[in-house]
Design a protein around this motif. Structure first.
Motif, PDB file in Angstrom:
ATOM      1  N   PRO A  69       7.610   9.771 128.845  1.00 42.82           N
ATOM      2  CA  PRO A  69       7.539   9.489 127.412  1.00 42.82           C
ATOM      3  C   PRO A  69       7.070  10.697 126.611  1.00 42.82           C
ATOM      4  CG  PRO A  69       5.816   8.316 128.633  1.00 42.82           C
ATOM      5  CD  PRO A  69       6.675   9.005 129.635  1.00 42.82           C
ATOM      6  N   LYS A  70       7.802  11.003 125.546  1.00 38.45           N
ATOM      7  CA  LYS A  70       7.386  12.090 124.655  1.00 38.45           C
ATOM      8  C   LYS A  70       6.213  11.623 123.793  1.00 38.45           C
ATOM      9  CE  LYS A  70      12.002  13.975 124.795  1.00 38.45           C
ATOM     10  NZ  LYS A  70      12.228  13.333 126.064  1.00 38.45           N
ATOM     11  N   SER A  71       6.285  10.406 123.351  1.00 38.81           N
ATOM     12  CA  SER A  71       5.150   9.782 122.674  1.00 38.81           C
ATOM     13  C   SER A  71       4.948   8.428 123.356  1.00 38.81           C
ATOM     14  CB  SER A  71       5.423   9.607 121.182  1.00 38.81           C
ATOM     15  OG  SER A  71       6.496   8.744 120.971  1.00 38.81           O
ATOM     16  N   MET A  72       3.775   8.257 123.899  1.00 39.94           N
ATOM     17  CA  MET A  72       3.507   7.068 124.692  1.00 39.94           C
ATOM     18  C   MET A  72       3.247   5.861 123.799  1.00 39.94           C
ATOM     19  SD  MET A  72       1.023   6.684 127.998  1.00 39.94           S
ATOM     20  CE  MET A  72       0.972   8.408 128.147  1.00 39.94           C
ATOM     21  N   MET A  73       4.005   4.789 124.057  1.00 48.47           N
ATOM     22  CA  MET A  73       3.798   3.539 123.322  1.00 48.47           C
ATOM     23  C   MET A  73       2.561   2.819 123.844  1.00 48.47           C
ATOM     24  SD  MET A  73       7.666   2.130 123.175  1.00 48.47           S
ATOM     25  CE  MET A  73       9.002   3.264 122.926  1.00 48.47           C
ATOM     26  N   SER A  74       2.376   2.881 125.164  1.00 40.10           N
ATOM     27  CA  SER A  74       1.205   2.303 125.819  1.00 40.10           C
ATOM     28  C   SER A  74       1.115   2.953 127.198  1.00 40.10           C
ATOM     29  CB  SER A  74       1.341   0.781 125.947  1.00 40.10           C
ATOM     30  OG  SER A  74       2.146   0.446 127.063  1.00 40.10           O
ATOM     31  N   PRO A  75      -0.006   2.799 127.884  1.00 40.49           N
ATOM     32  CA  PRO A  75      -0.090   3.338 129.247  1.00 40.49           C
ATOM     33  C   PRO A  75       1.005   2.782 130.162  1.00 40.49           C
ATOM     34  CG  PRO A  75      -2.271   2.733 128.477  1.00 40.49           C
ATOM     35  CD  PRO A  75      -1.286   2.230 127.444  1.00 40.49           C
ATOM     36  N   ASN A  76       1.483   1.572 129.873  1.00 40.55           N
ATOM     37  CA  ASN A  76       2.542   0.982 130.697  1.00 40.55           C
ATOM     38  C   ASN A  76       3.809   1.838 130.701  1.00 40.55           C
ATOM     39  OD1 ASN A  76       1.211  -1.315 131.666  1.00 40.55           O
ATOM     40  ND2 ASN A  76       1.613  -2.422 129.770  1.00 40.55           N
ATOM     41  N   HIS A  77       4.062   2.512 129.607  1.00 42.23           N
ATOM     42  CA  HIS A  77       5.245   3.370 129.516  1.00 42.23           C
ATOM     43  C   HIS A  77       5.199   4.437 130.612  1.00 42.23           C
ATOM     44  CE1 HIS A  77       8.135   5.466 126.448  1.00 42.23           C
ATOM     45  NE2 HIS A  77       8.638   5.433 127.654  1.00 42.23           N
ATOM     46  N   GLU A  78       4.050   5.033 130.804  1.00 38.46           N
ATOM     47  CA  GLU A  78       3.869   6.056 131.855  1.00 38.46           C
ATOM     48  C   GLU A  78       4.107   5.459 133.243  1.00 38.46           C
ATOM     49  OE1 GLU A  78       2.664   9.647 133.783  1.00 38.46           O
ATOM     50  OE2 GLU A  78       3.069   9.330 131.675  1.00 38.46           O
ATOM     51  N   VAL A 109       3.895 -15.142 139.441  1.00 36.31           N
ATOM     52  CA  VAL A 109       4.140 -14.971 138.006  1.00 36.31           C
ATOM     53  C   VAL A 109       3.069 -15.718 137.210  1.00 36.31           C
ATOM     54  CG1 VAL A 109       5.709 -15.562 136.104  1.00 36.31           C
ATOM     55  CG2 VAL A 109       6.626 -14.544 138.209  1.00 36.31           C
ATOM     56  N   ASN A 110       2.801 -16.961 137.580  1.00 36.30           N
ATOM     57  CA  ASN A 110       1.805 -17.761 136.851  1.00 36.30           C
ATOM     58  C   ASN A 110       0.407 -17.168 136.956  1.00 36.30           C
ATOM     59  OD1 ASN A 110       3.751 -19.568 135.976  1.00 36.30           O
ATOM     60  ND2 ASN A 110       3.468 -20.924 137.738  1.00 36.30           N
ATOM     61  N   LEU A 111       0.042 -16.689 138.141  1.00 38.56           N
ATOM     62  CA  LEU A 111      -1.275 -16.065 138.315  1.00 38.56           C
ATOM     63  C   LEU A 111      -1.410 -14.848 137.403  1.00 38.56           C
ATOM     64  CD1 LEU A 111      -3.961 -15.867 140.090  1.00 38.56           C
ATOM     65  CD2 LEU A 111      -2.687 -14.116 141.344  1.00 38.56           C
ATOM     66  N   LEU A 112      -0.407 -13.980 137.425  1.00 35.32           N
ATOM     67  CA  LEU A 112      -0.475 -12.765 136.623  1.00 35.32           C
ATOM     68  C   LEU A 112      -0.429 -13.085 135.129  1.00 35.32           C
ATOM     69  CD1 LEU A 112       1.727 -10.439 138.844  1.00 35.32           C
ATOM     70  CD2 LEU A 112      -0.767 -10.379 138.574  1.00 35.32           C
ATOM     71  N   LYS A 113       0.387 -14.044 134.726  1.00 28.88           N
ATOM     72  CA  LYS A 113       0.433 -14.435 133.306  1.00 28.88           C
ATOM     73  C   LYS A 113      -0.926 -14.985 132.857  1.00 28.88           C
ATOM     74  CE  LYS A 113       5.275 -15.379 132.377  1.00 28.88           C
ATOM     75  NZ  LYS A 113       5.520 -14.571 131.206  1.00 28.88           N
ATOM     76  N   HIS A 114      -1.550 -15.784 133.734  1.00 23.80           N
ATOM     77  CA  HIS A 114      -2.852 -16.363 133.409  1.00 23.80           C
ATOM     78  C   HIS A 114      -3.892 -15.273 133.115  1.00 23.80           C
ATOM     79  CE1 HIS A 114      -6.310 -19.027 133.530  1.00 23.80           C
ATOM     80  NE2 HIS A 114      -6.868 -18.205 134.404  1.00 23.80           N
ATOM     81  N   ILE A 147       0.568  -7.564 124.904  1.00 24.58           N
ATOM     82  CA  ILE A 147       1.145  -6.371 125.528  1.00 24.58           C
ATOM     83  C   ILE A 147       2.649  -6.600 125.589  1.00 24.58           C
ATOM     84  CG2 ILE A 147       1.326  -5.012 127.647  1.00 24.58           C
ATOM     85  CD1 ILE A 147      -1.604  -5.490 128.134  1.00 24.58           C
ATOM     86  N   ILE A 148       3.385  -5.785 124.880  1.00 22.08           N
ATOM     87  CA  ILE A 148       4.834  -5.963 124.755  1.00 22.08           C
ATOM     88  C   ILE A 148       5.513  -5.924 126.122  1.00 22.08           C
ATOM     89  CG2 ILE A 148       6.945  -4.882 123.856  1.00 22.08           C
ATOM     90  CD1 ILE A 148       5.203  -3.985 121.439  1.00 22.08           C
ATOM     91  N   GLU A 149       5.053  -5.056 126.996  1.00 22.35           N
ATOM     92  CA  GLU A 149       5.720  -4.849 128.290  1.00 22.35           C
ATOM     93  C   GLU A 149       5.250  -5.797 129.384  1.00 22.35           C
ATOM     94  OE1 GLU A 149       4.558  -1.254 125.994  1.00 22.35           O
ATOM     95  OE2 GLU A 149       3.343  -2.546 127.232  1.00 22.35           O
ATOM     96  N   ILE A 150       4.401  -6.757 129.082  1.00 29.80           N
ATOM     97  CA  ILE A 150       3.750  -7.541 130.134  1.00 29.80           C
ATOM     98  C   ILE A 150       4.746  -8.286 131.026  1.00 29.80           C
ATOM     99  CG2 ILE A 150       3.264  -9.681 128.881  1.00 29.80           C
ATOM    100  CD1 ILE A 150       0.891  -7.831 131.284  1.00 29.80           C
ATOM    101  N   ASP A 151       5.795  -8.857 130.466  1.00 27.16           N
ATOM    102  CA  ASP A 151       6.758  -9.576 131.294  1.00 27.16           C
ATOM    103  C   ASP A 151       7.486  -8.626 132.250  1.00 27.16           C
ATOM    104  OD1 ASP A 151       6.121 -12.101 130.317  1.00 27.16           O
ATOM    105  OD2 ASP A 151       7.611 -11.989 128.709  1.00 27.16           O
ATOM    106  N   TRP A 152       7.744  -7.409 131.799  1.00 25.20           N
ATOM    107  CA  TRP A 152       8.369  -6.407 132.674  1.00 25.20           C
ATOM    108  C   TRP A 152       7.414  -6.021 133.794  1.00 25.20           C
ATOM    109  CZ3 TRP A 152       9.566  -2.955 127.872  1.00 25.20           C
ATOM    110  CH2 TRP A 152      10.565  -3.562 127.102  1.00 25.20           C
TER     111      TRP A 152
END
Length: 191
Positions: free
Chosen positions: A20-29, A91-96, A102-107
């Motif tokens: 990423p040239k400009s990081m949207m969040s640490p998840n981008h990295e 999936v349920n554990l992590l969603k909980h 966080i926009i990228e959370i489902d990814w």
């Protein structure tokens, strides 16, 4: 030049293009690292990195626009599909435990769940470059869950242990991990 070194060079070259040239969040990295490894045939992530096609397209369009990223796993899948039964539970554990907004959370969740079906350390199965990257990613996205791992249990074992405890299953007959003969398998270096 050895094949392993060539793959590493390819991963780093791919990462340099995706970084990423400009990081949207640490998840981008972290997603750029996993994507680079996946494109270089490292890790165990299946086609579309374990995401639904729409999710994968949204991820690549949002985070890596203009990059030509395949949707098929270059290495082929090495997943243990016999463990697919607990996919929804993971999936349920992590969603909980996920941090809200966080926009990228489902990814992130989808990729972690797919990587959990591999047979190596979670960070390796995901295509991350170190255990510390995985720890940071889990602490950022799932801070309460990560805080529960106060004895530094290996992440995949820890996540599955949380699943079992959520279901009220306590398979270990030893009263304390410190006296268990499998202690080195659950705790200790992954590097």
């Amino acid at each position: 030049m050895s094949a392993a070194l060539q793959l590493q060079d390819n991963r780093e070259q791919i990462y340099a293009r995706l970084k990423p040239k400009s990081m949207m969040s640490p998840n981008h990295e972290w997603l750029a690292c996993m994507m680079a490894s996946w494109c270089a045939g490292q890790g165990v992530l299946p086609d579309t990195m374990g995401l639904e096609s729409g999710q994968f397209n949204a991820l690549t369009n949002r985070l890596f626009p203009g990059s030509s990223i395949p949707d098929h796993a270059p290495s082929g899948s090495k997943l243990d599909f016999s463990r697919m039964l607990e996919k929804d539970d993971l999936v349920n554990l992590l969603k909980h435990f996920s941090k809200p907004d966080i926009i990228e959370i489902d990814w992130i969740i989808g990729v972690i769940v797919a990587g959990s079906l591999g047979s190596d350390h979670l960070w390796q199965d995901l295509g991350l470059w170190s255990r510390s990257q995985l720890s940071a990613m889990l602490q950022y996205n799932f801070p309460e869950l990560a805080a529960k791992n106060d004895k530094d249990m290996k992440w995949k074992k820890f996540i599955y242990k949380q699943l079992c405890e959520a279901e009220g299953l306590y398979l270990c007959r030893v009263p304390s991990c410190e006296v268990c003969i499998d202690y080195p398998k659950c705790y200790g270096s992954e590097e």
